[in-house]
Design a protein around this motif. Sequence first.
Motif, PDB file in Angstrom:
ATOM      1  N   ASN A  77      13.477 -36.444 -22.738  1.00 47.58           N
ATOM      2  CA  ASN A  77      12.069 -36.826 -22.648  1.00 47.58           C
ATOM      3  C   ASN A  77      11.853 -38.109 -21.847  1.00 47.58           C
ATOM      4  O   ASN A  77      10.726 -38.460 -21.527  1.00 47.58           O
ATOM      5  CB  ASN A  77      11.472 -36.966 -24.048  1.00 47.58           C
ATOM      6  N   LYS A  78      12.930 -38.817 -21.530  1.00 51.77           N
ATOM      7  CA  LYS A  78      12.796 -40.078 -20.796  1.00 51.77           C
ATOM      8  C   LYS A  78      13.299 -39.976 -19.356  1.00 51.77           C
ATOM      9  O   LYS A  78      13.392 -40.980 -18.664  1.00 51.77           O
ATOM     10  CB  LYS A  78      13.557 -41.181 -21.533  1.00 51.77           C
ATOM     11  N   LEU A  79      13.621 -38.766 -18.912  1.00 47.34           N
ATOM     12  CA  LEU A  79      14.145 -38.575 -17.564  1.00 47.34           C
ATOM     13  C   LEU A  79      13.069 -38.061 -16.626  1.00 47.34           C
ATOM     14  O   LEU A  79      12.228 -37.259 -17.022  1.00 47.34           O
ATOM     15  CB  LEU A  79      15.324 -37.585 -17.589  1.00 47.34           C
ATOM     16  N   ASP A  80      13.104 -38.521 -15.387  1.00 44.88           N
ATOM     17  CA  ASP A  80      12.185 -38.000 -14.375  1.00 44.88           C
ATOM     18  C   ASP A  80      12.737 -38.315 -13.000  1.00 44.88           C
ATOM     19  O   ASP A  80      13.766 -38.967 -12.864  1.00 44.88           O
ATOM     20  CB  ASP A  80      10.769 -38.557 -14.551  1.00 44.88           C
ATOM     21  N   GLY A  81      12.044 -37.842 -11.991  1.00 43.04           N
ATOM     22  CA  GLY A  81      12.455 -38.122 -10.628  1.00 43.04           C
ATOM     23  C   GLY A  81      12.149 -36.970  -9.701  1.00 43.04           C
ATOM     24  O   GLY A  81      11.613 -35.942 -10.105  1.00 43.04           O
ATOM     25  N   GLU A  82      12.491 -37.152  -8.459  1.00 38.61           N
ATOM     26  CA  GLU A  82      12.251 -36.149  -7.413  1.00 38.61           C
ATOM     27  C   GLU A  82      13.511 -35.346  -7.107  1.00 38.61           C
ATOM     28  O   GLU A  82      13.444 -34.281  -6.531  1.00 38.61           O
ATOM     29  CB  GLU A  82      11.802 -36.855  -6.126  1.00 38.61           C
ATOM     30  N   ARG A  83      14.653 -35.897  -7.455  1.00 37.88           N
ATOM     31  CA  ARG A  83      15.932 -35.267  -7.133  1.00 37.88           C
ATOM     32  C   ARG A  83      16.515 -34.552  -8.356  1.00 37.88           C
ATOM     33  O   ARG A  83      16.288 -34.973  -9.486  1.00 37.88           O
ATOM     34  CB  ARG A  83      16.943 -36.309  -6.652  1.00 37.88           C
ATOM     35  N   ALA A  84      17.304 -33.518  -8.087  1.00 35.92           N
ATOM     36  CA  ALA A  84      17.975 -32.784  -9.154  1.00 35.92           C
ATOM     37  C   ALA A  84      19.098 -33.639  -9.729  1.00 35.92           C
ATOM     38  O   ALA A  84      20.031 -34.009  -9.022  1.00 35.92           O
ATOM     39  CB  ALA A  84      18.530 -31.473  -8.614  1.00 35.92           C
ATOM     40  N   THR A  85      18.962 -34.000 -10.995  1.00 33.62           N
ATOM     41  CA  THR A  85      19.979 -34.761 -11.713  1.00 33.62           C
ATOM     42  C   THR A  85      20.086 -34.177 -13.116  1.00 33.62           C
ATOM     43  O   THR A  85      19.397 -33.201 -13.451  1.00 33.62           O
ATOM     44  CB  THR A  85      19.616 -36.254 -11.810  1.00 33.62           C
ATOM     45  N   PHE A  86      20.927 -34.779 -13.940  1.00 31.84           N
ATOM     46  CA  PHE A  86      21.031 -34.353 -15.333  1.00 31.84           C
ATOM     47  C   PHE A  86      19.632 -34.296 -15.945  1.00 31.84           C
ATOM     48  O   PHE A  86      18.838 -35.212 -15.785  1.00 31.84           O
ATOM     49  CB  PHE A  86      21.891 -35.347 -16.124  1.00 31.84           C
ATOM     50  N   GLY A  87      19.324 -33.200 -16.630  1.00 35.74           N
ATOM     51  CA  GLY A  87      18.041 -33.037 -17.303  1.00 35.74           C
ATOM     52  C   GLY A  87      16.970 -32.379 -16.466  1.00 35.74           C
ATOM     53  O   GLY A  87      15.891 -32.074 -16.972  1.00 35.74           O
ATOM     54  N   ALA A  88      17.230 -32.143 -15.191  1.00 31.17           N
ATOM     55  CA  ALA A  88      16.233 -31.517 -14.313  1.00 31.17           C
ATOM     56  C   ALA A  88      16.256 -30.000 -14.469  1.00 31.17           C
ATOM     57  O   ALA A  88      17.314 -29.392 -14.630  1.00 31.17           O
ATOM     58  CB  ALA A  88      16.504 -31.878 -12.857  1.00 31.17           C
ATOM     59  N   THR A  89      15.075 -29.414 -14.396  1.00 36.37           N
ATOM     60  CA  THR A  89      14.944 -27.967 -14.308  1.00 36.37           C
ATOM     61  C   THR A  89      14.693 -27.668 -12.835  1.00 36.37           C
ATOM     62  O   THR A  89      13.717 -28.145 -12.260  1.00 36.37           O
ATOM     63  CB  THR A  89      13.773 -27.457 -15.176  1.00 36.37           C
ATOM     64  N   VAL A  90      15.599 -26.911 -12.243  1.00 36.24           N
ATOM     65  CA  VAL A  90      15.566 -26.660 -10.808  1.00 36.24           C
ATOM     66  C   VAL A  90      15.347 -25.170 -10.555  1.00 36.24           C
ATOM     67  O   VAL A  90      16.102 -24.344 -11.053  1.00 36.24           O
ATOM     68  CB  VAL A  90      16.885 -27.113 -10.133  1.00 36.24           C
ATOM     69  N   GLU A  91      14.306 -24.860  -9.789  1.00 32.87           N
ATOM     70  CA  GLU A  91      14.074 -23.472  -9.377  1.00 32.87           C
ATOM     71  C   GLU A  91      14.582 -23.325  -7.958  1.00 32.87           C
ATOM     72  O   GLU A  91      14.285 -24.149  -7.092  1.00 32.87           O
ATOM     73  CB  GLU A  91      12.593 -23.099  -9.441  1.00 32.87           C
ATOM     74  N   VAL A  92      15.372 -22.273  -7.735  1.00 34.22           N
ATOM     75  CA  VAL A  92      15.961 -22.027  -6.425  1.00 34.22           C
ATOM     76  C   VAL A  92      15.680 -20.587  -5.994  1.00 34.22           C
ATOM     77  O   VAL A  92      15.352 -19.731  -6.814  1.00 34.22           O
ATOM     78  CB  VAL A  92      17.492 -22.265  -6.435  1.00 34.22           C
ATOM     79  N   GLU A  93      15.804 -20.371  -4.690  1.00 31.53           N
ATOM     80  CA  GLU A  93      15.664 -19.030  -4.143  1.00 31.53           C
ATOM     81  C   GLU A  93      16.866 -18.747  -3.254  1.00 31.53           C
ATOM     82  O   GLU A  93      17.189 -19.553  -2.366  1.00 31.53           O
ATOM     83  CB  GLU A  93      14.371 -18.908  -3.340  1.00 31.53           C
ATOM     84  N   ASP A  94      17.520 -17.618  -3.504  1.00 26.34           N
ATOM     85  CA  ASP A  94      18.636 -17.182  -2.665  1.00 26.34           C
ATOM     86  C   ASP A  94      18.067 -16.844  -1.298  1.00 26.34           C
ATOM     87  O   ASP A  94      17.178 -15.997  -1.172  1.00 26.34           O
ATOM     88  CB  ASP A  94      19.306 -15.966  -3.299  1.00 26.34           C
TER      89      ASP A  94
END
Length: 164
Positions: A77-94
Amino acid sequence: MDRIPICKEGYEKITQELADLKAQRPAIIQAIKEAREEGDLSENAGYDAARERQGMLEARITYINSRMPLFDVLDLNKLDGERATFGATVEVEDIDTDEKRTFLLLGPDDADHKNGSISVLSPMGQALLGKEVGDEAIVDAPRGRIEYEILSVDFNGSASLKIK
């Protein structure tokens, strides 16, 4: 060894597992005692099974105990940012198949690929770390090199643990 990232919920889960494992010790000791009382240990399957169970239990307890001091407990709950790091939910497309996938980046002890979370130490996790929306991530997988485009990087806190 370096610190091991783990979310607060993952740490609580592994702490509970350790307590549960330790609580099983008396029952296993009792099973070994009862099997010993049956006589000849060389052909006593109950004794062998109880000793094997005890060995696996003690190995898991030792493993968890060895990792506990290394954990770096992070509050999602205390993590944020623009880059993918620990705690990030990342959506990707093949890029080749247009298949979209979503990953929650966690530590090796709390990641669960069945629920959509992966370890930051996995090949996919390593490829995503540090990426921003629009970047490409290349993963060397058993089926060959896979290129993904980063569609979104979000920090949803503990709510992200419920992704599938």
